[in-house]
Scaffold this active site. Structure first.
Site, PDB file in Angstrom:
ATOM      1  N   ASP A 162       0.790  -1.241   0.000  1.00 63.07           N
ATOM      2  CA  ASP A 162       0.000   0.000   0.000  1.00 63.07           C
ATOM      3  C   ASP A 162       0.821   1.290   0.000  1.00 63.07           C
ATOM      4  O   ASP A 162       0.541   2.222   0.770  1.00 63.07           O
ATOM      5  CB  ASP A 162      -0.948   0.005   1.211  1.00 63.07           C
ATOM      6  N   ASP A 220      -4.770  -0.629  -1.551  1.00 63.87           N
ATOM      7  CA  ASP A 220      -6.170  -0.386  -1.242  1.00 63.87           C
ATOM      8  C   ASP A 220      -6.814   0.140  -2.515  1.00 63.87           C
ATOM      9  O   ASP A 220      -6.259   1.037  -3.176  1.00 63.87           O
ATOM     10  CB  ASP A 220      -6.293   0.672  -0.132  1.00 63.87           C
ATOM     11  N   HIS A 280     -10.566   0.998  -3.143  1.00 67.40           N
ATOM     12  CA  HIS A 280     -11.939   1.011  -2.643  1.00 67.40           C
ATOM     13  C   HIS A 280     -12.925   1.565  -3.666  1.00 67.40           C
ATOM     14  O   HIS A 280     -12.648   2.544  -4.349  1.00 67.40           O
ATOM     15  CB  HIS A 280     -12.027   1.841  -1.369  1.00 67.40           C
ATOM     16  N   HIS A 283     -16.464   0.953   6.435  1.00 65.09           N
ATOM     17  CA  HIS A 283     -15.031   1.252   6.526  1.00 65.09           C
ATOM     18  C   HIS A 283     -14.791   2.750   6.375  1.00 65.09           C
ATOM     19  O   HIS A 283     -13.876   3.304   6.972  1.00 65.09           O
ATOM     20  CB  HIS A 283     -14.292   0.476   5.439  1.00 65.09           C
ATOM     21  N   HIS A 299     -10.607   7.050   1.438  1.00 62.02           N
ATOM     22  CA  HIS A 299      -9.222   6.999   0.983  1.00 62.02           C
ATOM     23  C   HIS A 299      -9.077   5.946  -0.115  1.00 62.02           C
ATOM     24  O   HIS A 299      -9.860   5.004  -0.191  1.00 62.02           O
ATOM     25  CB  HIS A 299      -8.274   6.673   2.148  1.00 62.02           C
ATOM     26  N   LYS A 331      -7.203  -4.648  -3.228  1.00 63.41           N
ATOM     27  CA  LYS A 331      -8.034  -5.165  -2.145  1.00 63.41           C
ATOM     28  C   LYS A 331      -9.017  -4.101  -1.676  1.00 63.41           C
ATOM     29  O   LYS A 331      -8.783  -2.906  -1.823  1.00 63.41           O
ATOM     30  CB  LYS A 331      -7.167  -5.616  -0.958  1.00 63.41           C
ATOM     31  N   CYS A 353      -1.993  -2.296   7.712  1.00 65.34           N
ATOM     32  CA  CYS A 353      -1.970  -3.237   6.583  1.00 65.34           C
ATOM     33  C   CYS A 353      -0.691  -4.058   6.513  1.00 65.34           C
ATOM     34  O   CYS A 353      -0.725  -5.209   6.064  1.00 65.34           O
ATOM     35  CB  CYS A 353      -2.220  -2.487   5.285  1.00 65.34           C
TER      36      CYS A 353
END
Length: 204
Positions: A10, A50, A52, A58, A72, A98, A140
């Site tokens: 990340d 990440d 999203h 979350h 984010h 992810k 993470c």
């Protein structure tokens, strides 16, 4: 016969200085990774991110910074991109996204474009051991390292190539990782717990 992979966790704009969830030292970690990869031999290198779309609870407009966070790394935004100091091509095509519709702290929850999981990819490369670096040490990176151990890989976190959120949570993460059997390298026991800086890391 052992084979070792590097997992870069990340290293994205939103987790570096100026991002919506900035971690102090994130940009420094990003800048150090390429030189590290160039000077160390790995059998495979992967990067997680990440990514999203709608991760439900979350995200929160009133985050508690434990289970809920400001928005984010939203797909299509600059914050989701890898930090420009990190050349993601060091990972080749092995990028694992992810958290499209969930929190997904661990890189082992991620998928490559073809749907391959990180664990499947590691096993396809006959990997026995992994080194984990990136952001954030206490979230993470920790989750990825713990899942790596659970999957049966020899797992090392290279602390000088990580950046964490806060001293207390970094220390708690270190203790949790040690208890699970994660090896930790590059830690200066005389330094303050939050001062995980970039230095030469003599491994391999």
């Amino acid at each position: 016969m052992s084979a070792r992979a590097l997992i870069v966790v990340d290293v994205q704009n939103d987790f570096c200085e100026g991002g919506t969830l900035a971690v102090d030292g994130g940009a420094g970690v990003a800048a150090a990774i390429n030189d590290f990869v160039d000077s160390h031999e790995y059998d495979a290198v992967a990067a997680t991110r990440d990514f999203h779309i709608d991760p439900g609870t979350h995200f929160s407009e009133d985050p508690d910074y434990v289970d809920t966070w400001p928005a984010h790394c939203v797909v299509g935004t600059d914050g989701a991109e890898f930090h420009p100091a990190f050349d993601a091509t060091v990972a080749g095509s092995a990028v694992f996204s992810k958290g499209a519709y969930s929190a997904a702290y661990s890189g082992f929850e991620g998928f490559a474009e073809d749907g391959t999981t990180l664990e499947q990819w590691l096993r396809a490369h006959d990997i026995t051991d992994v080194d984990v670096i990136g952001i954030a040490t206490d979230h993470c990176v920790k989750a990825t390292a713990l899942d790596s151990v659970r999957a049966g890989f020899g797992t090392t976190v290279i602390l000088p190539l990580t950046a964490g959120v806060a001293p207390a949570t970094i220390e708690a993460a270190i203790a949790q990782m040690q208890a699970a059997g994660v090896q930790l390298t590059g830690r200066d026991e005389n330094a303050p717990s939050h001062s995980v800086g970039i230095s030469d890391v003599g491994i391999h």
